[in-house]
Scaffold this motif. Structure first.
Motif, PDB file in Angstrom:
ATOM      1  N   LEU A 177      -2.587  -1.332  -5.154  1.00  0.00           N
ATOM      2  CA  LEU A 177      -2.170  -1.981  -3.914  1.00  0.00           C
ATOM      3  C   LEU A 177      -0.703  -2.387  -3.946  1.00  0.00           C
ATOM      4  O   LEU A 177      -0.266  -3.136  -3.069  1.00  0.00           O
ATOM      5  N   GLY A 178       0.023  -1.913  -4.924  1.00  0.00           N
ATOM      6  CA  GLY A 178       1.467  -2.163  -4.937  1.00  0.00           C
ATOM      7  C   GLY A 178       1.847  -3.568  -5.325  1.00  0.00           C
ATOM      8  O   GLY A 178       2.787  -4.130  -4.765  1.00  0.00           O
ATOM      9  N   GLN A 179       1.143  -4.144  -6.298  1.00  0.00           N
ATOM     10  CA  GLN A 179       1.452  -5.495  -6.713  1.00  0.00           C
ATOM     11  C   GLN A 179       2.592  -5.545  -7.713  1.00  0.00           C
ATOM     12  O   GLN A 179       3.063  -6.624  -8.055  1.00  0.00           O
ATOM     13  N   ASP A 180       3.050  -4.387  -8.181  1.00  0.00           N
ATOM     14  CA  ASP A 180       4.188  -4.355  -9.097  1.00  0.00           C
ATOM     15  C   ASP A 180       5.483  -4.113  -8.321  1.00  0.00           C
ATOM     16  O   ASP A 180       5.465  -3.775  -7.132  1.00  0.00           O
ATOM     17  N   SER A 181       6.596  -4.302  -9.010  1.00  0.00           N
ATOM     18  CA  SER A 181       7.894  -4.353  -8.324  1.00  0.00           C
ATOM     19  C   SER A 181       8.641  -3.028  -8.440  1.00  0.00           C
ATOM     20  O   SER A 181       9.223  -2.719  -9.483  1.00  0.00           O
ATOM     21  N   LEU A 182       8.630  -2.288  -7.374  1.00  0.00           N
ATOM     22  CA  LEU A 182       9.393  -1.043  -7.290  1.00  0.00           C
ATOM     23  C   LEU A 182      10.540  -1.235  -6.311  1.00  0.00           C
ATOM     24  O   LEU A 182      10.647  -2.267  -5.650  1.00  0.00           O
ATOM     25  N   SER A 183      11.376  -0.240  -6.207  1.00  0.00           N
ATOM     26  CA  SER A 183      12.543  -0.331  -5.319  1.00  0.00           C
ATOM     27  C   SER A 183      12.419   0.640  -4.160  1.00  0.00           C
ATOM     28  O   SER A 183      11.614   1.590  -4.192  1.00  0.00           O
ATOM     29  N   TYR A 233       0.743   7.452  -5.252  1.00  0.00           N
ATOM     30  CA  TYR A 233       0.716   7.725  -6.690  1.00  0.00           C
ATOM     31  C   TYR A 233      -0.725   7.898  -7.161  1.00  0.00           C
ATOM     32  O   TYR A 233      -1.030   8.761  -7.992  1.00  0.00           O
ATOM     33  N   VAL A 234      -1.625   7.045  -6.630  1.00  0.00           N
ATOM     34  CA  VAL A 234      -3.033   7.131  -7.013  1.00  0.00           C
ATOM     35  C   VAL A 234      -3.637   8.430  -6.502  1.00  0.00           C
ATOM     36  O   VAL A 234      -4.360   9.133  -7.228  1.00  0.00           O
ATOM     37  N   LEU A 235      -3.305   8.766  -5.263  1.00  0.00           N
ATOM     38  CA  LEU A 235      -3.842   9.992  -4.669  1.00  0.00           C
ATOM     39  C   LEU A 235      -3.364  11.224  -5.436  1.00  0.00           C
ATOM     40  O   LEU A 235      -4.144  12.140  -5.714  1.00  0.00           O
ATOM     41  N   ALA A 236      -2.084  11.266  -5.785  1.00  0.00           N
ATOM     42  CA  ALA A 236      -1.546  12.414  -6.523  1.00  0.00           C
ATOM     43  C   ALA A 236      -2.224  12.544  -7.884  1.00  0.00           C
ATOM     44  O   ALA A 236      -2.508  13.670  -8.342  1.00  0.00           O
ATOM     45  N   THR A 237      -2.499  11.419  -8.533  1.00  0.00           N
ATOM     46  CA  THR A 237      -3.171  11.470  -9.835  1.00  0.00           C
ATOM     47  C   THR A 237      -4.572  12.041  -9.683  1.00  0.00           C
ATOM     48  O   THR A 237      -5.022  12.866 -10.500  1.00  0.00           O
ATOM     49  N   ALA A 238      -5.275  11.628  -8.629  1.00  0.00           N
ATOM     50  CA  ALA A 238      -6.632  12.136  -8.419  1.00  0.00           C
ATOM     51  C   ALA A 238      -6.631  13.639  -8.146  1.00  0.00           C
ATOM     52  O   ALA A 238      -7.487  14.381  -8.657  1.00  0.00           O
ATOM     53  N   VAL A 239      -5.662  14.112  -7.385  1.00  0.00           N
ATOM     54  CA  VAL A 239      -5.584  15.543  -7.088  1.00  0.00           C
ATOM     55  C   VAL A 239      -5.315  16.334  -8.360  1.00  0.00           C
ATOM     56  O   VAL A 239      -5.915  17.408  -8.578  1.00  0.00           O
ATOM     57  N   ALA A 248      -4.818   6.972   5.994  1.00  0.00           N
ATOM     58  CA  ALA A 248      -4.275   6.578   7.291  1.00  0.00           C
ATOM     59  C   ALA A 248      -4.571   5.122   7.598  1.00  0.00           C
ATOM     60  O   ALA A 248      -3.723   4.404   8.151  1.00  0.00           O
ATOM     61  N   GLN A 249      -5.785   4.663   7.273  1.00  0.00           N
ATOM     62  CA  GLN A 249      -6.157   3.288   7.561  1.00  0.00           C
ATOM     63  C   GLN A 249      -5.792   2.333   6.426  1.00  0.00           C
ATOM     64  O   GLN A 249      -5.991   1.132   6.552  1.00  0.00           O
ATOM     65  N   SER A 250      -5.260   2.888   5.353  1.00  0.00           N
ATOM     66  CA  SER A 250      -4.795   2.116   4.206  1.00  0.00           C
ATOM     67  C   SER A 250      -5.893   1.206   3.662  1.00  0.00           C
ATOM     68  O   SER A 250      -5.708  -0.006   3.489  1.00  0.00           O
ATOM     69  N   SER A 251      -7.042   1.824   3.378  1.00  0.00           N
ATOM     70  CA  SER A 251      -8.179   1.060   2.868  1.00  0.00           C
ATOM     71  C   SER A 251      -7.909   0.605   1.441  1.00  0.00           C
ATOM     72  O   SER A 251      -7.722   1.427   0.526  1.00  0.00           O
ATOM     73  N   ASN A 252      -7.931  -0.703   1.260  1.00  0.00           N
ATOM     74  CA  ASN A 252      -7.691  -1.257  -0.073  1.00  0.00           C
ATOM     75  C   ASN A 252      -8.859  -0.983  -1.004  1.00  0.00           C
ATOM     76  O   ASN A 252      -8.675  -0.681  -2.190  1.00  0.00           O
ATOM     77  N   THR A 253     -10.094  -1.108  -0.475  1.00  0.00           N
ATOM     78  CA  THR A 253     -11.263  -0.914  -1.336  1.00  0.00           C
ATOM     79  C   THR A 253     -11.367   0.535  -1.799  1.00  0.00           C
ATOM     80  O   THR A 253     -11.711   0.812  -2.962  1.00  0.00           O
ATOM     81  N   ALA A 254     -11.058   1.473  -0.912  1.00  0.00           N
ATOM     82  CA  ALA A 254     -11.160   2.885  -1.273  1.00  0.00           C
ATOM     83  C   ALA A 254     -10.195   3.234  -2.406  1.00  0.00           C
ATOM     84  O   ALA A 254     -10.548   3.969  -3.334  1.00  0.00           O
ATOM     85  N   PHE A 255      -8.985   2.710  -2.374  1.00  0.00           N
ATOM     86  CA  PHE A 255      -7.981   3.104  -3.379  1.00  0.00           C
ATOM     87  C   PHE A 255      -8.084   2.289  -4.668  1.00  0.00           C
ATOM     88  O   PHE A 255      -7.734   2.791  -5.728  1.00  0.00           O
ATOM     89  N   SER A 288       0.807  -1.229   0.000  1.00  0.00           N
ATOM     90  CA  SER A 288       0.000   0.000   0.000  1.00  0.00           C
ATOM     91  C   SER A 288       0.834   1.271   0.000  1.00  0.00           C
ATOM     92  O   SER A 288       0.270   2.370  -0.115  1.00  0.00           O
ATOM     93  N   SER A 289       2.148   1.159   0.117  1.00  0.00           N
ATOM     94  CA  SER A 289       2.968   2.371   0.006  1.00  0.00           C
ATOM     95  C   SER A 289       2.954   2.918  -1.416  1.00  0.00           C
ATOM     96  O   SER A 289       3.483   3.998  -1.673  1.00  0.00           O
ATOM     97  N   PHE A 290       2.253   2.204  -2.327  1.00  0.00           N
ATOM     98  CA  PHE A 290       2.084   2.703  -3.699  1.00  0.00           C
ATOM     99  C   PHE A 290       0.917   3.685  -3.788  1.00  0.00           C
ATOM    100  O   PHE A 290       0.806   4.447  -4.751  1.00  0.00           O
ATOM    101  N   LYS A 291       0.032   3.717  -2.807  1.00  0.00           N
ATOM    102  CA  LYS A 291      -1.208   4.485  -2.893  1.00  0.00           C
ATOM    103  C   LYS A 291      -1.017   5.989  -3.093  1.00  0.00           C
ATOM    104  O   LYS A 291      -1.873   6.641  -3.714  1.00  0.00           O
TER     105      LYS A 291
END
Length: 943
Positions: free
Chosen positions: A674-680, A561-567, A628-635, A556-559
């Motif tokens: 949800l960060g299923q891809d491979s980042l560093s 990126y999704v938030l920035a795109t929405a903003v 904060a709660q790292s909701s998977n469904t919300a993101f 979820s540390s990928f989320k």
């Protein structure tokens, strides 16, 4: 009177005025004209003709016409043999037109005249020519006609006869037949002089034709590249094998310069590049004194000659006359063209000094561990002494000879006035470093730093490997050694705690961490692994992997990126509620404005089912709560709204390699959120650093500056604005609660300073991340297993003996906190900018449920409404985490201006960014390294 005396004074005198010219009436006469017939006189007295073989050749005068039957001694006409005798004249005439010939024989004075020549044969006598002429005029008129030369040949025509005789007159070829020592010495001197002139001409021509080479020897300039920490003095390690430092004149101790002159060429400052005296001295020492010390041969070459031999290309070292002459000519020209300081500096940079050290800079570090500018007299003399035999003197066997030479150098310094005798006597033979004290790069992280530097040099600065190994680069990194040590200490402390709690980090467990300066992108410290120098059994054969660059699922540390795109697409973070119900069926992103379904019955074909960790259903959530709660469904619902391709584009702007990470190939799958891809770790830290610096992206880099001799390479860093400061402030706001009432509270600092953060965890706890930042620094910590496939049994569950030990909010957050308390607590407490909420309220729940929302940039024709109060999803229980009203704000934290710290912090100093960072070079850091194989994507991610 004998018959030989019939001529001379008894012959009638010629008539007055007729000297050698016959009268007309006497044309038929055969007797010679003149007052005598060839007999010489001496002092008025007739000379006897009984002498024979005497010296002297006399020329007979030309006679007149003879009469038949009339001659000397009444010899027949035309064949009148001359009587023997010294100094006598014989003249015969027998007709006209035929050649006359006379011959002197064996010094007997006999001559024979044939034909009508009118030339008398020369007889040998004791009188000189001068005496003859005197007697001739005193005792009789000379006969008419010109004298014939001695040793003459046959005469032709009138008056053509020459006489021959063995007398001492000048005879052709006679000089070569009579040798004396004077002649021999004269010829030798003449030959030698000619040879010298020829040699001088040849040398002058060769000197004029010999040019100073323009190409410097590659070996002379080869120098290993040295990598330093950010202080520019502490060495991390080196590239290449040629240990050399190219120094400037003022970087070398004056005592070092004086010692080398005293050891190698004491006339250096006064000679013209070549020393004939030195050559003679060396030959004498080699012949009579065994080389002058240590039994080694003396060298006749000056410092200038040694320099041009080592420095310039095409000079060489072979022992040939032609090469030596070229060396001498070049040395002479260099001595004229260059200053002594220039020659000496470059000589001291190129000379080999044993133990792999080239030049005095490397030698000073190798033997004494100090810069060349700090060498004292004893150390300088030690290094100068080595020049004579660099491969032997530094060895244990060569120490006695080296000490002898060391005293010789000190004595030379006294002679030249560089030291007083008292100072030299007070010096002691210096101690040198042992072999184990000389190496660098012993810290566990050194090899990782060198690997990052090497990649950046090649990728960003386009240096070849040969240039890196032999180019003599001085590379100052952005790495703070103290911070590096502190980060390694934080990891090690927590690993010990894990073991103490009953759940030690398994050998397949990897830890990676990176600290960046968000204002520049400079990497200040990182944890890349336990070190390549430990046993493989302790690191599962992964110690050579730099864990900040290995690619793992980030959860979820990928989320963000999704938030920035929405903003950027116009979502107002403060007023928009997200769908936090669980489970939730998410439409594909091709149906961005279609709401998610709460049941499979309401879902369409190929919709994606997602649930929160533990299947907790939060219902409508503010964006800050969902973060904060790292909701998977919300993101997952939010990424379907903004579009997966748009999120990939956003990640690229943050510096992510979207191809290597697998993001580009994952377009269309909403599980991407949800960060299923491979980042560093590095890519994640760059993302949070960009958010930390008001949305400005700075490429992560480890090189602060590069210099090569006097050349400095400009920094290669280019920043980009990913989010406007106003947009970024909304993302910061949403991330500011994670350590307050979210999943990352373990990272919260004791002084309560603001932190933006996000946790990340994957299924089966195979990856756990915590990304966090204060205004001054951004730090990311990740723990992950080596294998992350669905079939792998490797897991971080029960890490440290805790069932939640594999979560990002547990050990990664604790490591972050341990480092922060040691490094950040002394910094002043700074708040993030006040959020500037803008954009529209997005309806994520469907028509009629929420107030209308403003059209998004990508969905301009579609509108949705949003309810004014939270609603309950028809198929879900009541929301266990009630959402606040859209205008609710926390009572403390970055938005209120009131920090959540009781004492306001200890007011430490402002962060001191290294002055080099502003000009640091960027390196497209994340794309520089060989990538590990992409992990198999997993569809279920947790916090």
């Amino acid at each position: 009177m004998s018959s030989r005396d019939v001529s001379g004074p008894y012959r009638p005198a010629p008539e007055t005025g007729d000297y050698g010219r016959p009268r007309p009436e006497h044309r038929a006469s055969q007797e010679p004209r003149g007052g005598y017939d060839g007999a010489g006189y001496s002092g008025g007295r007739r000379r006897r003709d009984d002498s024979s073989g005497r010296d002297g050749d006399q020329s007979a005068p030309r006679g007149g016409r003879g009469r038949p039957g009339d001659g000397w001694g009444d010899y027949p006409a035309g064949n009148a043999p001359a009587p023997a005798g010294a100094g006598y004249w014989t003249s015969a005439r027998a007709g006209q037109g035929s050649a006359g010939r006379s011959a002197g024989q064996s010094g007997a004075g006999r001559g024979a005249a044939n034909g009508t020549g009118g030339y008398a044969a020369t007889a040998t006598g004791t009188r000189t020519g001068a005496a003859y002429r005197r007697d001739r005029y005193e005792n009789g008129r000379p006969g008419a006609g010109r004298p014939a030369t001695s040793h003459g040949g046959a005469g032709n025509g009138r008056g053509g006869g020459r006489g021959n005789g063995p007398g001492r007159g000048k005879v052709k070829g006679n000089w070569w037949r009579h040798w004396t020592w004077r002649k021999v010495l004269g010829l030798v001197a003449a030959g030698f002089g000619g040879l010298v002139l020829l040699c001088v001409a040849g040398v002058s021509y060769a000197y004029a034709k010999t040019a100073v080479p323009t190409d410097v020897s590659q070996a002379a300039m080869q120098q290993q590249s040295t990598v330093y920490f950010s202080d520019g003095n502490t060495v991390v390690g080196t590239f290449g094998n040629t240990n050399r430092q190219l120094l400037q004149y003022n970087q070398i101790s004056p005592l070092m310069r004086d010692a080398v002159v005293a050891a190698e060429d004491r006339s250096f400052y006064t000679e013209g590049g070549v020393s004939p005296k030195g050559i003679v001295r060396a030959a004498y020492e080699d012949a009579f004194n065994s080389g002058g010390g240590g039994g080694s041969l003396q060298g006749g070459s000056t410092i200038t000659q040694q320099f041009v031999r080592n420095y310039y290309a095409n000079i060489g070292t072979e022992q040939t006359a032609s090469r030596k002459m070229k060396e001498i000519f070049v040395a002479l020209k260099v001595a004229k063209e260059k200053s002594k300081a220039w020659i000496l500096t470059n000589y001291l940079n190129t000379i080999y000094l044993g133990q792999g050290a080239y030049g005095v800079g490397a030698a000073a570090e190798t033997y004494f561990g100090v810069p060349a500018s700090q060498l004292d007299a004893a150390q300088a003399a030690y290094i100068a002494a080595i020049i004579q035999s660099p491969s032997y003197y530094p060895t244990p066997a060569g120490q006695p000879a080296l000490m002898t030479r060391w005293h010789y150098v000190l004595g030379g310094m006294v002679t030249l006035g560089d030291l007083s005798a008292q100072q030299a006597a007070a010096e002691h033979f210096p101690k040198v470093l042992s072999a184990q004290d000389q190496h660098v790069g012993s810290d566990p992280y050194d090899s990782y730093i060198l690997g990052l530097v090497d990649n950046e040099l090649q990728s960003r600065y386009k240096f070849s490997q040969a240039q890196i190994d032999n180019g003599g680069l001085h590379i100052t990194t952005t790495i703070s050694k103290s911070m590096m040590d502190q980060l390694y200490s934080a990891v090690n402390q927590n690993e010990k705690l894990m073991a103490a709690d009953g759940g030690a980090l398994p050998s397949y467990g990897l830890v990676g961490a990176e600290l960046q300066d968000p204002q520049t992108g400079a990497i200040m410290a990182f944890y890349g692994g336990p070190g390549e120098n430990i046993a493989a059994k302790y690191c599962h054969n992964t110690c050579s992997d730099n864990t900040v660059l290995t690619r793992e699922q980030v959860g979820s540390s990928f989320k963000p990126y999704v938030l920035a795109t929405a903003v950027t697409q116009g979502m107002n973070v403060q007023t928009t509620n997200l769908d936090g119900y669980s489970p939730l069926w998410i439409p594909p992103d091709s149906e961005g404005m279609t709401p998610a379904a709460g049941s499979q019955a309401d879902a369409g074909y190929n919709w994606f089912r997602e649930q929160n960790d533990g299947d907790e259903s939060y219902g409508p959530m503010t964006v800050a709560q969902a973060e904060a709660q790292s909701s998977n469904t919300a993101f997952t619902d939010l990424i379907h709204r903004v579009g997966t391709q748009n999120v990939v584009n956003m990640a690229r702007q943050f510096g992510v390699n979207v191809e290597a990470s697998g993001l580009q190939a994952d377009v269309g799958h909403v599980g991407m959120a949800l960060g299923q891809d491979s980042l560093s770790v590095n890519e994640q830290d760059t993302m949070v650093a960009t958010l930390d610096d008001n949305g400005t992206y700075h490429p992560a880099h480890i090189i602060g500056r590069i210099s090569q001799g006097s050349v400095s390479y400009p920094a290669k860093i280019s920043s980009a604005q990913v989010l406007t400061p106003a947009q970024d402030s909304q993302v910061q706001y949403a991330m500011s609660f994670d350590t307050i009432n979210g999943t990352g509270t373990a990272a919260a600092m004791s002084d309560g300073r603001p932190i933006i953060a996000k946790t990340g965890t994957t299924d089966d706890a195979q990856s756990a991340f915590f990304i966090g930042a204060i205004p001054q620094y951004a730090l990311t910590v990740g723990i992950f297993t080596d294998s992350q496939s669905d079939t792998s049994t490797e897991t971080l569950n029960n890490l440290g003996g805790d069932v939640g030990g594999g979560f990002g909010g547990y050990w990664p957050a604790r490591i972050w906190n341990t480092f922060a308390e040691n490094e950040f607590a002394s910094l002043s407490i700074q708040d993030f900018p006040t959020p500037q909420f803008s954009g529209s309220t997005w309806n994520m729940f469907g028509s009629g449920m929420l107030p209308p929302v403003s059209p998004s940039p990508t969905q301009a024709t579609q509108t949705k409404t949003q309810p004014t109060a939270p609603v309950t999803h028809p198929t879900q229980p009541a929301n266990p985490f009630p959402a606040p009203t859209p205008t609710a704000l926390p009572t403390c934290g970055p938005l209120t201006g009131k920090p959540c710290h009781g004492n306001g912090g200890n007011g430490g100093p402002q962060p001191g960014a290294n002055g080099n960072l502003a000009s640091a070079g960027a390196a497209g850091f994340v794309v520089l390294v060989p990538l590990r194989a992409l992990r198999r994507r997993r569809k279920r991610k947790r916090r």
